[in-house]
Design a protein around this motif. Structure first.
Motif, PDB file in Angstrom:
ATOM      1  N   LYS A 102      26.427 -10.229   6.405  1.00  0.00           N
ATOM      2  CA  LYS A 102      26.910  -8.834   5.754  1.00  0.00           C
ATOM      3  C   LYS A 102      25.710  -8.479   4.961  1.00  0.00           C
ATOM      4  O   LYS A 102      25.250  -9.222   3.963  1.00  0.00           O
ATOM      5  CB  LYS A 102      28.127  -9.063   5.099  1.00  0.00           C
ATOM      6  CG  LYS A 102      28.874  -7.752   4.430  1.00  0.00           C
ATOM      7  CD  LYS A 102      30.133  -8.391   3.721  1.00  0.00           C
ATOM      8  CE  LYS A 102      30.673  -6.903   3.050  1.00  0.00           C
ATOM      9  NZ  LYS A 102      32.163  -7.262   2.338  1.00  0.00           N
TER      10      LYS A 102
ATOM     11  N   ARG B 136      31.884  -2.783  10.487  1.00  0.00           N
ATOM     12  CA  ARG B 136      33.240  -3.386  10.658  1.00  0.00           C
ATOM     13  C   ARG B 136      34.253  -3.181   9.367  1.00  0.00           C
ATOM     14  O   ARG B 136      33.480  -2.779   8.277  1.00  0.00           O
ATOM     15  CB  ARG B 136      33.041  -4.824  10.361  1.00  0.00           C
ATOM     16  CG  ARG B 136      32.248  -5.342  11.599  1.00  0.00           C
ATOM     17  CD  ARG B 136      32.118  -7.130  11.725  1.00  0.00           C
ATOM     18  NE  ARG B 136      30.980  -7.298  12.297  1.00  0.00           N
ATOM     19  CZ  ARG B 136      30.637  -8.778  12.301  1.00  0.00           C
ATOM     20  NH1 ARG B 136      31.446  -9.649  12.006  1.00  0.00           N
ATOM     21  NH2 ARG B 136      29.750  -8.973  13.250  1.00  0.00           N
TER      22      ARG B 136
ATOM     23  N   GLU C 150      37.514  -3.454   6.973  1.00  0.00           N
ATOM     24  CA  GLU C 150      38.139  -4.569   6.366  1.00  0.00           C
ATOM     25  C   GLU C 150      39.131  -5.576   6.998  1.00  0.00           C
ATOM     26  O   GLU C 150      39.742  -4.779   7.867  1.00  0.00           O
ATOM     27  CB  GLU C 150      38.912  -4.261   4.962  1.00  0.00           C
ATOM     28  CG  GLU C 150      39.352  -5.283   4.198  1.00  0.00           C
ATOM     29  CD  GLU C 150      40.036  -4.926   2.760  1.00  0.00           C
ATOM     30  OE1 GLU C 150      40.389  -5.698   2.193  1.00  0.00           O
ATOM     31  OE2 GLU C 150      39.882  -3.749   2.656  1.00  0.00           O
ATOM     32  N   GLY C 151      38.674  -6.773   7.291  1.00  0.00           N
ATOM     33  CA  GLY C 151      39.424  -7.828   8.104  1.00  0.00           C
ATOM     34  C   GLY C 151      39.485  -7.290   9.477  1.00  0.00           C
ATOM     35  O   GLY C 151      40.129  -7.719  10.451  1.00  0.00           O
ATOM     36  N   ASN C 152      38.257  -6.970   9.887  1.00  0.00           N
ATOM     37  CA  ASN C 152      37.788  -6.630  11.229  1.00  0.00           C
ATOM     38  C   ASN C 152      39.065  -5.571  11.963  1.00  0.00           C
ATOM     39  O   ASN C 152      39.162  -5.697  13.060  1.00  0.00           O
ATOM     40  CB  ASN C 152      37.713  -7.648  12.247  1.00  0.00           C
ATOM     41  CG  ASN C 152      36.326  -8.666  11.877  1.00  0.00           C
ATOM     42  OD1 ASN C 152      35.496  -8.083  11.631  1.00  0.00           O
ATOM     43  ND2 ASN C 152      36.437  -9.964  11.931  1.00  0.00           N
ATOM     44  N   SER C 153      39.323  -4.784  10.800  1.00  0.00           N
ATOM     45  CA  SER C 153      40.302  -3.798  11.505  1.00  0.00           C
ATOM     46  C   SER C 153      39.778  -2.711  12.317  1.00  0.00           C
ATOM     47  O   SER C 153      40.402  -2.211  12.926  1.00  0.00           O
ATOM     48  CB  SER C 153      40.846  -3.054  10.376  1.00  0.00           C
ATOM     49  OG  SER C 153      40.031  -2.390   9.480  1.00  0.00           O
TER      50      SER C 153
ATOM     51  N   TYR D  47      35.591  -1.850  14.475  1.00  0.00           N
ATOM     52  CA  TYR D  47      34.459  -2.572  14.811  1.00  0.00           C
ATOM     53  C   TYR D  47      33.533  -1.393  15.748  1.00  0.00           C
ATOM     54  O   TYR D  47      34.387  -0.922  16.552  1.00  0.00           O
ATOM     55  CB  TYR D  47      34.815  -3.866  15.661  1.00  0.00           C
ATOM     56  CG  TYR D  47      33.527  -4.635  16.262  1.00  0.00           C
ATOM     57  CD1 TYR D  47      32.927  -5.506  15.771  1.00  0.00           C
ATOM     58  CD2 TYR D  47      32.723  -4.082  17.502  1.00  0.00           C
ATOM     59  CE1 TYR D  47      31.760  -6.379  16.042  1.00  0.00           C
ATOM     60  CE2 TYR D  47      31.562  -4.801  17.973  1.00  0.00           C
ATOM     61  CZ  TYR D  47      31.043  -6.073  17.151  1.00  0.00           C
ATOM     62  OH  TYR D  47      30.042  -6.660  17.658  1.00  0.00           O
TER      63      TYR D  47
END
Length: 328
Positions: free
Chosen positions: A270, A306, A308-311, A313
């Motif tokens: 990141k 991405r 947050e939390g891979n919500s 992509y």
């Protein structure tokens, strides 16, 4: 003027919104409003009067809508009373619907979610579109007028004429039937100019659908519903990036459209944002500036955005990572 009955099935979307002070108020004549129905009432079908009919024949129901990122935290659900955090929608009184009477009817999906655009310039087309999309009619009217005072109507007329019609349609959905002439005249002024930015195209399609039906059926019934599920005005995409070659510890910039705040990754590493980067990190025509991690392995790295939390992509470019200092 022949009355047009309106059914409201309303859902909100959009983030990073410009807030109005208190309830939204509208221009136009005073309207005597019926009391709201019970939330336990059975929703009415579009085909005829039903249990949620208000006095005078106007009806409405609850609804949600929008692609990922356009519901829940982006506006959530509209109640059968038509209430939301800072916007008050009510059906018009009157309307002339009579049980068993057959009139032409049109189900109209409202303008699709953006995603939202930066609102640092309140009088820009994309932001005013967002206000219309979430049905903040009076605030949209105010920003539309602001743009006129700044000379934007003349410098780029067609987008603003589309907005003129959509703002009027927004008021119509609140019961102000005196706005129909503005809808049809605005469409007449932009007819044949259906191509522009993604939000222009989306707004034009809704204005055209509404205006053509009104001109063909002035006594018809328009059923205003939520935007079509899963469809945004603008696609999620990366439109530009600074370079296909980056250096450890250097800078990398990326522009595009995405519906939620994102972070930038090089493979699974990141990146940190540079000072002064926009706090919301989204949404339409957004721009991000990040620092390439010092320890990023040399060679190829795949860039992704991405949520947050891979919500969310979104795949980006593949870049070549070079050392921070040129080797002799």
């Amino acid at each position: 003027m022949l009355a047009t009955a309106l059914t409201l099935a309303l859902a909100g979307c959009g983030s990073g919104r410009e807030e109005a002070d208190g309830e939204t108020k509208t221009d136009g004549p005073a309207v005597s409003l019926p009391s709201a129905p019970s939330t336990s009432a059975t929703p009415r079908s579009p085909g005829g009067p039903g249990p949620t009919d208000a006095p005078g024949g106007s009806t409405w129901s609850s609804g949600t809508s929008g692609p990922p990122g356009s519901s829940g935290g982006h506006g959530g659900t509209w109640t059968p009373e038509g209430r939301r955090t800072h916007t008050h929608w009510t059906p018009p009184s009157g309307g002339g619907d009579t049980a068993g009477q057959s009139r032409p009817s049109k189900d109209l999906a409202w303008t699709p979610f953006g995603p939202t655009s930066p609102s640092n310039d309140y009088a820009n087309f994309d932001h005013v579109y967002d206000l219309v999309q979430r049905r903040d009619c009076q605030l949209a009217q105010t920003r539309y007028q602001d743009a006129g005072r700044q000379g934007k109507w003349e410098s780029d007329p067609y987008p603003w004429k589309v907005l003129k019609g959509l703002v009027a349609a927004c008021h119509i959905a609140q019961g102000h039937s005196d706005q129909w002439q503005t809808v049809t005249s605005a469409y007449s002024e932009v007819k044949g100019h259906s191509s522009g930015s993604c939000k222009y195209d989306a707004g034009f399609r809704v204005l055209e659908e509404l205006a053509v039906f009104r001109m063909q059926h002035p006594d018809g019934k328009v059923v205003f519903g939520p935007p079509r599920s899963g469809r945004a005005a603008c696609p999620n995409e990366i439109t530009e990036f600074s370079s296909s070659t980056v250096r450890q510890g250097g800078y990398f910039g990326i522009n595009g459209t995405w519906p939620v705040p994102v972070s930038v990754y090089f493979d699974e590493v990141k990146a940190s944002f540079q000072p002064g980067d926009p706090k919301d990190r989204c949404c339409h025509r957004a721009g991000l500036s990040v620092e390439v991690p010092d320890g990023l392995p040399l060679g190829e790295a795949h860039v992704t955005l991405r949520g947050e939390g891979n919500s969310f992509y979104l795949a980006g470019p593949t870049v070549t990572v070079l050392p921070s200092v040129e080797q002799p």
